[in-house]
Each structure stands twice: as C-alpha cells, then as structure tokens.
Scaffold this motif. Structure first.
Motif: not given
Lengths: 115, 114
Positions: A31, A33, A35, A43, A45, A48, A50, A96, A100, A104, B32, B94, B97-104
């Motif tokens: 994966y 990304y 940002y 940050l 996004l 991204y 996969v 991942l 998951n 990162l 997560y 995290r 089910n959305q591409g492992g992306k993180l929201i900060f």
C-alpha cells in the motif's frame, strides 16, 4: 533500507506549471499513499494505491493524478499548478494484510510553493 | 462519517511533569488507532497503535496511550516529559475496508519547557 524516499524536497512553481513529485519505497510494501499537510488542518489524503496498477481517490484528489506501475514507485502529478496547492506533501507506505493493522511509514516530505 | 478530533491545538508542560495529549474518535465498527509524532521539517514517525486487547498501549520513547471505548478516546500520555518531546503530535484512525488509509486529527503542538 532507505524507507520511503521523496524528491524533490523543495520546489517553487509558477501558476499553470506542471510537475511530478517522486516517491519510492524499498520495503516491498503493497500500500502507498499521498497526503498533503496544511497548517492546523492535519493531513488530508490525496490518492492511495493498494498495489501495482491500482489507484483510488482520497479526500482531496482534484488537481492531482497518480500512477503505480511498480510496487516501489508512486509518483504524484500536479497539472496546472494553483496557489491552493501550496503545501507540504507526504508519501507513505504500509504492508497490510487482511486485518489492516500495520502502521504507515512516511517520507520526509516535499514542500511545494505555487506563486 | 469517520473522524478524529484533537481538542487542543497546543499543550504546554514543564519538564519532568506528566503530559497528556487528547484524542477522540468517531468510527463505525472496531477502531484501529494510531499516534504519530512530527519534528520540525521532518516526516511523521510512528509512536504506537491500538488494535485490540489491553486498553493501555505502550510505545516508543516512553509514551503510552489509553483506549477508552465508552468515551471514544485514545489519549497519549507520558509520566515525565522531556524538552526533547516538544513536537507536533497526530492521532489517527484507520477506516475499515477502505484501503488501509488513516484519517488524521489536526495535530497538537506539545511544548515542554525546562
């Protein structure tokens, strides 16, 4: 391992110019990304991926494009630069599996100014 | 919608005192949660994460975080602050089910004075 490497570290663009921010990782992460970081905003996004050949939009994709032709590289293309794209850009990668749970790993950032 | 909030833009602490950096989250399903630190002109560095299990998670540089499901919080703590802890701290969640992306979150500036 170098980890996640971004180039250039700094760049000044004129309005309407285009450029590509390079990102490469040597950790065999699946994966990746992009940002952007703006003061007081955390940050956001942009895009991204996969895996090689698969990309998807994030929160703020307008004005940007990406490609992922290899596992290692994930360049970010800015077309027709605008002052609103002045920001610090971070590339990140992660390994991942189904759960998951992985964290990162971030590059050092690319500071872009559009004048 | 999934979100993370860090209610304090800045936290000031005297060296040797305990520190807390607050984080609350809103996510459907089991979260997560992550903490990252950013030193000036550097990228983000991973500190710790909560996936499941013990609510108190220990991480790098003597930091720990407490997960509280009922309060939907994940506060970062350290028993004794150092001047070198001064940095920008980000909480992240995290999205399942959305591409492992993180929201900060928006980040909290920690300043530790001697």
């Amino acid at each position: 391992n170098a980890g996640v490497t971004q180039t250039p570290k700094f760049r000044i663009l004129k309005i309407g110019q285009s450029m590509t921010l390079q990102c490469t990782q040597d950790m065999n992460h699946n994966y990746m990304y992009w940002y952007r970081q703006d003061p007081g905003m955390g940050l956001k996004l942009i895009y991204y991926s996969v895996g090689a050949g698969i990309t998807d939009k994030g929160e703020v994709p307008n004005g940007y494009n990406v490609s992922r032709s290899t596992t290692e590289d994930f360049p970010l293309r800015l077309e027709l630069a605008a002052p609103s794209q002045t920001s610090v850009y971070f590339c990140a990668s992660s390994f991942l599996t189904g759960r998951n749970t992985g964290e990162l790993f971030f590059g050092e950032g690319s500071r872009l100014t559009v004048l | 919608a999934q979100s993370v909030a860090q209610p304090e833009d800045q936290v000031n602490v005297a060296e040797g005192n305990p520190l807390t950096v607050k984080c609350t989250y809103s996510v459907s399903g089991n979260p997560y949660l992550f903490w990252y630190v950013q030193y000036p002109n550097r990228g983000l560095q991973f500190l710790l994460k909560y996936i499941t299990g013990d609510n108190l998670v220990k991480g790098s540089y003597g930091f720990e975080a407490e997960f509280n499901k009922s309060q939907t919080s994940f506060h970062l703590k350290k028993p004794s602050a150092l001047v070198s802890d001064s940095a920008l701290y980000f909480c992240a969640v995290r999205v399942p089910n959305q591409g492992g992306k993180l929201i900060f979150g928006q980040g909290t500036e920690l300043s530790v004075k001697p």
